[in-house]
Design a protein around this motif. Structure first.
Motif, PDB file in Angstrom:
ATOM      1  N   ASN A  74       0.808  -1.210   0.000  1.00  0.00           N
ATOM      2  CA  ASN A  74       0.000   0.000   0.000  1.00  0.00           C
ATOM      3  C   ASN A  74       0.837   1.254   0.000  1.00  0.00           C
ATOM      4  O   ASN A  74       0.315   2.340  -0.165  1.00  0.00           O
ATOM      5  CB  ASN A  74      -0.897   0.025   1.259  1.00  0.00           C
ATOM      6  CG  ASN A  74      -1.992  -0.988   1.118  1.00  0.00           C
ATOM      7  OD1 ASN A  74      -2.357  -1.338   0.017  1.00  0.00           O
ATOM      8  ND2 ASN A  74      -2.487  -1.479   2.247  1.00  0.00           N
ATOM      9  N   PHE A  75       2.140   1.082   0.206  1.00  0.00           N
ATOM     10  CA  PHE A  75       2.994   2.247   0.336  1.00  0.00           C
ATOM     11  C   PHE A  75       3.488   2.674  -1.030  1.00  0.00           C
ATOM     12  O   PHE A  75       3.913   1.865  -1.842  1.00  0.00           O
ATOM     13  CB  PHE A  75       4.187   1.938   1.249  1.00  0.00           C
ATOM     14  CG  PHE A  75       5.108   3.094   1.408  1.00  0.00           C
ATOM     15  CD1 PHE A  75       6.336   3.108   0.778  1.00  0.00           C
ATOM     16  CD2 PHE A  75       4.738   4.176   2.169  1.00  0.00           C
ATOM     17  CE1 PHE A  75       7.188   4.174   0.919  1.00  0.00           C
ATOM     18  CE2 PHE A  75       5.581   5.244   2.314  1.00  0.00           C
ATOM     19  CZ  PHE A  75       6.809   5.244   1.690  1.00  0.00           C
ATOM     20  N   GLN A  76       3.385   3.959  -1.252  1.00  0.00           N
ATOM     21  CA  GLN A  76       3.805   4.453  -2.555  1.00  0.00           C
ATOM     22  C   GLN A  76       4.543   5.757  -2.378  1.00  0.00           C
ATOM     23  O   GLN A  76       4.050   6.669  -1.719  1.00  0.00           O
ATOM     24  CB  GLN A  76       2.547   4.671  -3.402  1.00  0.00           C
ATOM     25  CG  GLN A  76       2.827   5.140  -4.797  1.00  0.00           C
ATOM     26  CD  GLN A  76       1.536   5.217  -5.579  1.00  0.00           C
ATOM     27  OE1 GLN A  76       0.643   4.410  -5.344  1.00  0.00           O
ATOM     28  NE2 GLN A  76       1.424   6.165  -6.461  1.00  0.00           N
ATOM     29  N   ALA A  77       5.730   5.861  -2.936  1.00  0.00           N
ATOM     30  CA  ALA A  77       6.455   7.128  -2.930  1.00  0.00           C
ATOM     31  C   ALA A  77       7.030   7.293  -4.324  1.00  0.00           C
ATOM     32  O   ALA A  77       7.725   6.407  -4.815  1.00  0.00           O
ATOM     33  CB  ALA A  77       7.569   7.110  -1.893  1.00  0.00           C
ATOM     34  N   ASP A  78       6.708   8.396  -4.959  1.00  0.00           N
ATOM     35  CA  ASP A  78       7.143   8.582  -6.341  1.00  0.00           C
ATOM     36  C   ASP A  78       7.990   9.830  -6.488  1.00  0.00           C
ATOM     37  O   ASP A  78       8.059  10.666  -5.603  1.00  0.00           O
ATOM     38  CB  ASP A  78       5.912   8.745  -7.257  1.00  0.00           C
ATOM     39  CG  ASP A  78       5.110   7.480  -7.306  1.00  0.00           C
ATOM     40  OD1 ASP A  78       3.881   7.577  -7.453  1.00  0.00           O
ATOM     41  OD2 ASP A  78       5.710   6.402  -7.192  1.00  0.00           O
ATOM     42  N   PHE A  79       8.610   9.927  -7.636  1.00  0.00           N
ATOM     43  CA  PHE A  79       9.298  11.166  -7.980  1.00  0.00           C
ATOM     44  C   PHE A  79       8.249  12.152  -8.474  1.00  0.00           C
ATOM     45  O   PHE A  79       7.943  12.196  -9.662  1.00  0.00           O
ATOM     46  CB  PHE A  79      10.314  10.915  -9.094  1.00  0.00           C
ATOM     47  CG  PHE A  79      11.473  10.074  -8.656  1.00  0.00           C
ATOM     48  CD1 PHE A  79      11.722   8.864  -9.268  1.00  0.00           C
ATOM     49  CD2 PHE A  79      12.317  10.496  -7.648  1.00  0.00           C
ATOM     50  CE1 PHE A  79      12.797   8.094  -8.883  1.00  0.00           C
ATOM     51  CE2 PHE A  79      13.385   9.721  -7.256  1.00  0.00           C
ATOM     52  CZ  PHE A  79      13.627   8.520  -7.878  1.00  0.00           C
ATOM     53  N   SER A  80       7.684  12.864  -7.565  1.00  0.00           N
ATOM     54  CA  SER A  80       6.730  13.876  -8.024  1.00  0.00           C
ATOM     55  C   SER A  80       6.978  15.163  -7.279  1.00  0.00           C
ATOM     56  O   SER A  80       7.552  15.179  -6.194  1.00  0.00           O
ATOM     57  CB  SER A  80       5.293  13.400  -7.829  1.00  0.00           C
ATOM     58  OG  SER A  80       5.114  12.939  -6.524  1.00  0.00           O
ATOM     59  N   ASN A 137       6.811  14.457  -1.460  1.00  0.00           N
ATOM     60  CA  ASN A 137       6.649  13.513  -0.371  1.00  0.00           C
ATOM     61  C   ASN A 137       7.888  13.601   0.511  1.00  0.00           C
ATOM     62  O   ASN A 137       8.932  14.087   0.091  1.00  0.00           O
ATOM     63  CB  ASN A 137       6.437  12.083  -0.862  1.00  0.00           C
ATOM     64  CG  ASN A 137       7.543  11.617  -1.749  1.00  0.00           C
ATOM     65  OD1 ASN A 137       8.693  11.513  -1.345  1.00  0.00           O
ATOM     66  ND2 ASN A 137       7.208  11.346  -2.988  1.00  0.00           N
ATOM     67  N   TYR A 138       7.753  13.153   1.727  1.00  0.00           N
ATOM     68  CA  TYR A 138       8.834  13.301   2.698  1.00  0.00           C
ATOM     69  C   TYR A 138      10.065  12.528   2.288  1.00  0.00           C
ATOM     70  O   TYR A 138      11.179  12.898   2.634  1.00  0.00           O
ATOM     71  CB  TYR A 138       8.374  12.827   4.084  1.00  0.00           C
ATOM     72  CG  TYR A 138       7.620  13.867   4.859  1.00  0.00           C
ATOM     73  CD1 TYR A 138       6.245  13.783   5.007  1.00  0.00           C
ATOM     74  CD2 TYR A 138       8.277  14.929   5.454  1.00  0.00           C
ATOM     75  CE1 TYR A 138       5.552  14.735   5.704  1.00  0.00           C
ATOM     76  CE2 TYR A 138       7.579  15.884   6.160  1.00  0.00           C
ATOM     77  CZ  TYR A 138       6.216  15.780   6.288  1.00  0.00           C
ATOM     78  OH  TYR A 138       5.526  16.725   6.993  1.00  0.00           O
ATOM     79  N   LEU A 139       9.868  11.449   1.545  1.00  0.00           N
ATOM     80  CA  LEU A 139      11.027  10.624   1.213  1.00  0.00           C
ATOM     81  C   LEU A 139      11.923  11.334   0.209  1.00  0.00           C
ATOM     82  O   LEU A 139      13.139  11.376   0.351  1.00  0.00           O
ATOM     83  CB  LEU A 139      10.553   9.285   0.652  1.00  0.00           C
ATOM     84  CG  LEU A 139      11.567   8.158   0.740  1.00  0.00           C
ATOM     85  CD1 LEU A 139      12.017   7.963   2.161  1.00  0.00           C
ATOM     86  CD2 LEU A 139      10.946   6.875   0.223  1.00  0.00           C
ATOM     87  N   LEU A 140      11.309  11.934  -0.805  1.00  0.00           N
ATOM     88  CA  LEU A 140      12.100  12.680  -1.772  1.00  0.00           C
ATOM     89  C   LEU A 140      12.730  13.889  -1.102  1.00  0.00           C
ATOM     90  O   LEU A 140      13.872  14.257  -1.370  1.00  0.00           O
ATOM     91  CB  LEU A 140      11.209  13.108  -2.951  1.00  0.00           C
ATOM     92  CG  LEU A 140      11.923  13.635  -4.183  1.00  0.00           C
ATOM     93  CD1 LEU A 140      12.881  12.604  -4.718  1.00  0.00           C
ATOM     94  CD2 LEU A 140      10.917  14.017  -5.243  1.00  0.00           C
ATOM     95  N   MET A 141      11.983  14.483  -0.201  1.00  0.00           N
ATOM     96  CA  MET A 141      12.546  15.604   0.556  1.00  0.00           C
ATOM     97  C   MET A 141      13.741  15.127   1.361  1.00  0.00           C
ATOM     98  O   MET A 141      14.748  15.827   1.483  1.00  0.00           O
ATOM     99  CB  MET A 141      11.481  16.176   1.507  1.00  0.00           C
ATOM    100  CG  MET A 141      11.970  17.384   2.272  1.00  0.00           C
ATOM    101  SD  MET A 141      10.992  17.658   3.745  1.00  0.00           S
ATOM    102  CE  MET A 141       9.971  18.974   3.211  1.00  0.00           C
ATOM    103  N   PHE A 142      13.645  13.936   1.907  1.00  0.00           N
ATOM    104  CA  PHE A 142      14.757  13.424   2.691  1.00  0.00           C
ATOM    105  C   PHE A 142      15.982  13.207   1.827  1.00  0.00           C
ATOM    106  O   PHE A 142      17.112  13.394   2.280  1.00  0.00           O
ATOM    107  CB  PHE A 142      14.339  12.117   3.375  1.00  0.00           C
ATOM    108  CG  PHE A 142      15.318  11.639   4.392  1.00  0.00           C
ATOM    109  CD1 PHE A 142      15.980  10.439   4.232  1.00  0.00           C
ATOM    110  CD2 PHE A 142      15.586  12.397   5.510  1.00  0.00           C
ATOM    111  CE1 PHE A 142      16.885  10.002   5.173  1.00  0.00           C
ATOM    112  CE2 PHE A 142      16.483  11.965   6.454  1.00  0.00           C
ATOM    113  CZ  PHE A 142      17.130  10.764   6.282  1.00  0.00           C
TER     114      PHE A 142
END
Lengths: 675, 100, 172
Positions: A74-80, A137-142
């Motif tokens: 269910n987890f999704q993190a994209d380059f957006s 998203n926080y991951l790309l920010m990270f």
């Protein structure tokens, strides 16, 4: 139908520049390297400007999807990418100030070795910072978060052959890492409880929740952990110790990374996560307290420092404290406003300081300066403007942003306001102290002497001994002028209602921060009505006059600082020593930065090193890993040593083994065969 | 009427004696003779089983075993002669150059 | 009945010869014991009806191979065995191992086949029949073994040739 603005170009263009310079720059001429670097960072700036021009026609927030990245259950993190008013402001600051500093660096670094390396790292930094700001998203920010830490390390340690520079780079990265650990924990909590790291999803999941009272709870935990990350990146207590050491890097680096952009990433992140913080009052209080203490603490240290860059470093820490005070009382747009004006005047201060250092052939100690006013006029006038801006003197930029913060702080608690006011006085004092010591009086240094007299300041490799104090070339002075103009005019978009303006900046940002629970009753979604006006409508005049009083008080604090500095460093230069001598131990403690570095060294660094050496190195690496390999090799040796006795050349023993083996096989066959 | 088992037991005894001789004896020629003894024991069991199963191929096989034994004895004895010429000894414990 | 007695008699002779081979210290004694074993075995073959095999046993084995052995013993002037350090492995593992294996095999064989009785001359192996089989069904192995013998002859000649002859060739 959202138009595709190709937002990905904004971070990627500097990345291309970094790649070209990094991979091939060694063979290019300096002009080519500079050209590539300026071209790509300028292209990013142009792209941001074009986006800004079409901004009003976009839906806010404008989310652009580039490519899928992580899809796991269910987890999704994209380059957006996520574009709203807040990110647009950050983009303009980062690309604008960044581009100016690129131009400046061409002149500053021209004579250094590793020219291409510097610009590769600088462009790389731009890439990561822009990723951080544009991430949806926080991951790309990270990723951007970590990347700017990396770029900071690379650039602080640019003169890596110098021990202190290499250590400073390491210190910055490691302390940052501690903050990142907190950030990561916050991300884990977000994933666990909200199943996503995308801003849209997280904020819409959190919005319906009510504020957590009593200080416990998930959102408070997330908020506090995010604050730990911000404290690391934005140099707040207790993780500020890396920023003064980071002055080992070249001055443009200090200007770009440690004044204008990277250290503001923490403020940006907290502002972006305002949805979380507004529902965790305890976390907000912690943020405000940390900001207040840091602002005061750093300012007290700043008044005793003698290295021009160290004063500015502590000043940065202190001003960042102001931004966190603003966040802590819920005034996020004020924090971003101060972020922007601070980028202008602090960037200008650092660049001008670099110009001063360049003029006196590498000397950084203010006690060796003086009387430079007439010799480097352009630097002097631009630095003067910046100093007035940071001291909060109207109508320069710093006045409006700092004043807004103080006013909003007072509305939360008078303690914040009082400490903030005192810190403003200290700020003005140490900045004018710097101003007087550097530009007034008689010249106390030696750079004016013979031709071959190279730098005798800290050997940071910048002296070029072509004697005489000289103004910097136009490639360096140009950006100073631009930033000076911005320092004058930058605050005018945030003139508050009490002074007759309509605070366009806050109005611009209000759609971002509109979900504030602390806002007044009638919230308007997406309509640009400042909440301030709502609260003011019952008694606009009364609160306006109260605000004017406070404004006056803070201006007076700034002027008082100027007067005190004038007295101590212009009219009666012997007085500071006498005061210092009379304060004795207290003064010593402050000059040595309250011995915090030594404290950390004894508490954390030395035990860690000792523990690592004892447990990890001797205990595990040598005694377990090496030993297991050695012992298994030794064991193999022994086994084969004993096995070789089997080949004795004695036929009868061979025959014996054969017979025994055959017997065993026969027995086995019979055993299995007859069952 | 002799149960076939008796033949087989006899064959086994001969074979065991052959192996024992191979392991005990020090003279190379004696060792060789033990090998011949083993082969003979096996031949006996072949013939016995041929008789049990009425398959003459058992006896044919014995024939071939003998041929091979003859060839092997010839070559082996030639080797023994060669070894004796170089090592001057027929004691197998002294022919141990192939050791580590 | 006679069959059994004859079998036992010559079986005992076989075993005695084998044990004597082990016990004797001078190889010539061992060789002569082996001849006795061969002869007894030939009688056993006859009891089973394998005439051709028995004849070949006496002619080839006892008559040629053992004579070869005796010749070599004479040629090399093999004396009595000396006592040298043997192999512990051989004595410790080999002999008990083989004894155990043999006992086991014997036991199994008896278990499985004990009931079958062979009468005297159970399978007559007349030369005619054997020859027919050799040249029809087993022609290939027959030819191959003849080549094998040829190779063995050549090998034996080369291996046992006098070393001076080789040195003579090298000097030239």
């Amino acid at each position: 139908m959202t138009p595709n603005l190709h937002l990905w170009l904004i971070p990627v263009l500097p990345l291309v520049g970094a790649a070209i310079n990094g991979l091939f720059g060694k063979k290019f001429s300096r002009q080519a390297v500079a050209g590539v670097a300026l071209c790509f960072s300028g292209a990013a700036l142009i792209k941001v400007l074009t986006v800004a021009f079409t901004f009003s026609s976009l839906a806010k927030p404008h989310v652009e999807f580039l490519a899928p990245w992580i899809r796991s259950g269910n987890f999704q993190a994209d380059f957006s990418f996520y574009l709203d008013q807040l990110s647009l402001v950050m983009l303009l600051v980062v690309t604008g100030v960044g581009f100016l500093i690129h131009i400046y660096s061409v002149g500053y670094i021209w004579e250094e070795g590793g020219f291409y390396r510097f610009f590769a790292y600088l462009n790389l930094f731009m890439f990561f910072m822009l990723t951080l700001v544009l991430a949806s998203n926080y991951l790309l920010m990270f990723i951007g978060w970590e990347g700017v830490g990396l770029a900071s390390y690379l650039l602080i340690g640019f003169w890596f052959t110098k021990d202190s520079a290499a250590s400073a780079g390491k210190k910055a990265f490691i302390v940052n890492r501690i903050g990142d650990f907190g950030f990561l924990l916050a991300l884990f909590l977000l994933i666990k409880h909200f199943g996503s790291l995308n801003f849209d999803q997280v904020f819409s999941s959190i919005s319906p929740l009510s504020a957590e009272t009593g200080g416990a709870g998930l959102l408070t935990a997330i908020g506090l952990l995010l604050m730990v990350g911000a404290a690391g990146k934005s140099a707040q207590i207790p993780l500020y110790v890396w920023l003064p050491d980071a002055m080992e890097g070249p001055t443009p680096v200090s200007a770009l990374i440690h004044a204008a952009t990277m250290v503001t990433a923490g403020v940006y992140m907290v502002s972006r996560s305002h949805v979380i913080f507004e529902r965790a009052p305890m976390a907000l209080t912690v943020v405000a307290i940390v900001g207040t203490l840091t602002a005061l603490f750093a300012a007290t240290i700043g008044i005793t420092q003698t290295d021009i860059k160290k004063v500015l470093a502590y000043s940065t820490v202190s001003q960042l404290g102001y931004m966190f005070i603003a966040c802590g009382v819920g005034a996020f747009s004020a924090a971003v406003f101060h972020l922007m004006t601070h980028a202008f005047f602090k960037g200008l201060l650092f660049l001008a300081a670099g110009s001063v250092i360049h003029a006196v052939s590498g000397e950084q100690d203010m006690r060796q300066m003086g009387g430079l006013r007439t010799k480097i006029p352009w630097t002097f006038w631009t630095m003067t403007i910046a100093t007035f801006a940071i001291a909060g003197i109207p109508p320069f930029a710093g006045f409006f942003s700092k004043d807004e913060i103080l006013w909003r702080a007072y509305q939360s608690s008078w303690v914040y306001w009082a400490i903030g006011l005192f810190t403003a006085f200290l700020t003005s004092f140490y900045m004018f102290r710097l101003w007087f010591m550097t530009f007034f009086g008689t010249y106390r240094g030696t750079a004016e002497d013979t031709h071959g007299d190279s730098s005798h300041g800290p050997d940071h490799g910048h002296g070029h001994g072509h004697g005489g104090i000289h103004e910097s070339p136009w490639v360096m002075v140009g950006p100073l002028v631009v930033l000076a103009v911005l320092s004058v005019t930058g605050g005018w978009i945030g003139v508050p209602g009490s002074l007759g303006g309509d605070n366009r900046f806050e109005k611009f940002l209000s759609p971002v921060f509109h979900s504030s629970i602390a806002a007044s009753g009638a919230e308007s979604h997406g309509v640009a009505t400042p909440p301030e006006k709502e609260t003011e409508s019952p008694e606009p005049q009364a609160s306006h006059s109260k605000e004017l009083i406070f404004t006056g008080i803070s201006v007076f604090a700034g002027i008082f600082g100027f007067l005190l500095a004038w007295q101590l460093y212009y009219r009666d230069p012997q007085l500071p020593q006498k005061i210092a001598a009379s304060l004795g131990g207290l003064y010593e403690a402050v000059v040595h930065k309250y011995y915090i570095d030594e404290l950390y060294a004894t508490l954390f660094v030395k035990p860690l090193i000792a523990g690592s050496a004892l447990i990890l190195w001797h205990g595990i690496d040598q005694n377990v890993i090496d030993a297991s390999l050695d012992n298994s090799a030794h064991g193999a040796n022994q086994v084969s040593d004993s096995a070789r006795h089997m080949q004795s050349g004695n036929l009868r023993s061979y025959a014996g083994w054969v017979a025994a083996g055959a017997a065993a096989v026969i027995v086995y066959m019979i055993w299995t065969g007859t069952r | 009427m002799v149960p076939i088992a008796y033949y087989l037991i006899l064959s086994g005894i001969l074979f065991a004696c052959g192996v024992t001789g191979f392991l005990i004896k020090r003279n190379i020629i004696s060792i060789f003779m033990s090998i011949e003894l083993m082969l003979n024991g096996v031949n006996l069991s072949f013939v016995a089983f041929a008789a049990q199963w009425h398959a003459l191929s058992g006896q044919i096989f014995v024939f071939f075993v003998m041929v091979v034994a003859a060839a092997e004895a010839a070559v082996g004895l030639a080797i023994i002669i060669a070894v004796y010429r170089t090592r001057e000894t027929l004691n197998i414990d002294q022919v141990d150059l192939l050791k580590l | 009945m006679t069959h059994l007695i004859v079998f036992l008699l010559f079986g005992a002779l076989c075993v005695a010869g084998a044990v004597n081979l082990l016990v004797q210290r001078h190889p010539i004694n061992s060789a002569l014991s082996l001849v006795v074993v061969m002869g007894s075995l030939a009688v056993e073959y006859l009891l089973l009806g394998a005439e051709f095999v028995a004849a070949v046993q006496v002619i080839v084995y006892a008559g040629a191979i053992m004579v070869l052995f005796v010749f070599v013993i004479m040629l090399l002037n093999a004396g009595e065995e000396e006592h040298t350090k043997g192999s512990r492995v051989a004595l410790l593992f080999g002999i008990p191992g083989i004894l155990v294996a043999s006992v086991l095999i014997g036991w199994v064989l008896i278990e499985r086949t004990g009931s079958h009785l062979l009468w005297a001359g159970a399978l007559p192996g007349a030369p005619r029949t054997i020859g027919w089989l050799l040249f029809h069904n087993f022609l290939l192995p027959f030819e191959v073994t003849s080549i094998l013998v040829l190779i063995a002859i050549m090998g034996a000649v080369v291996l046992a040739s006098h070393p001076d002859a080789d040195q003579g060739k090298k000097e030239r």
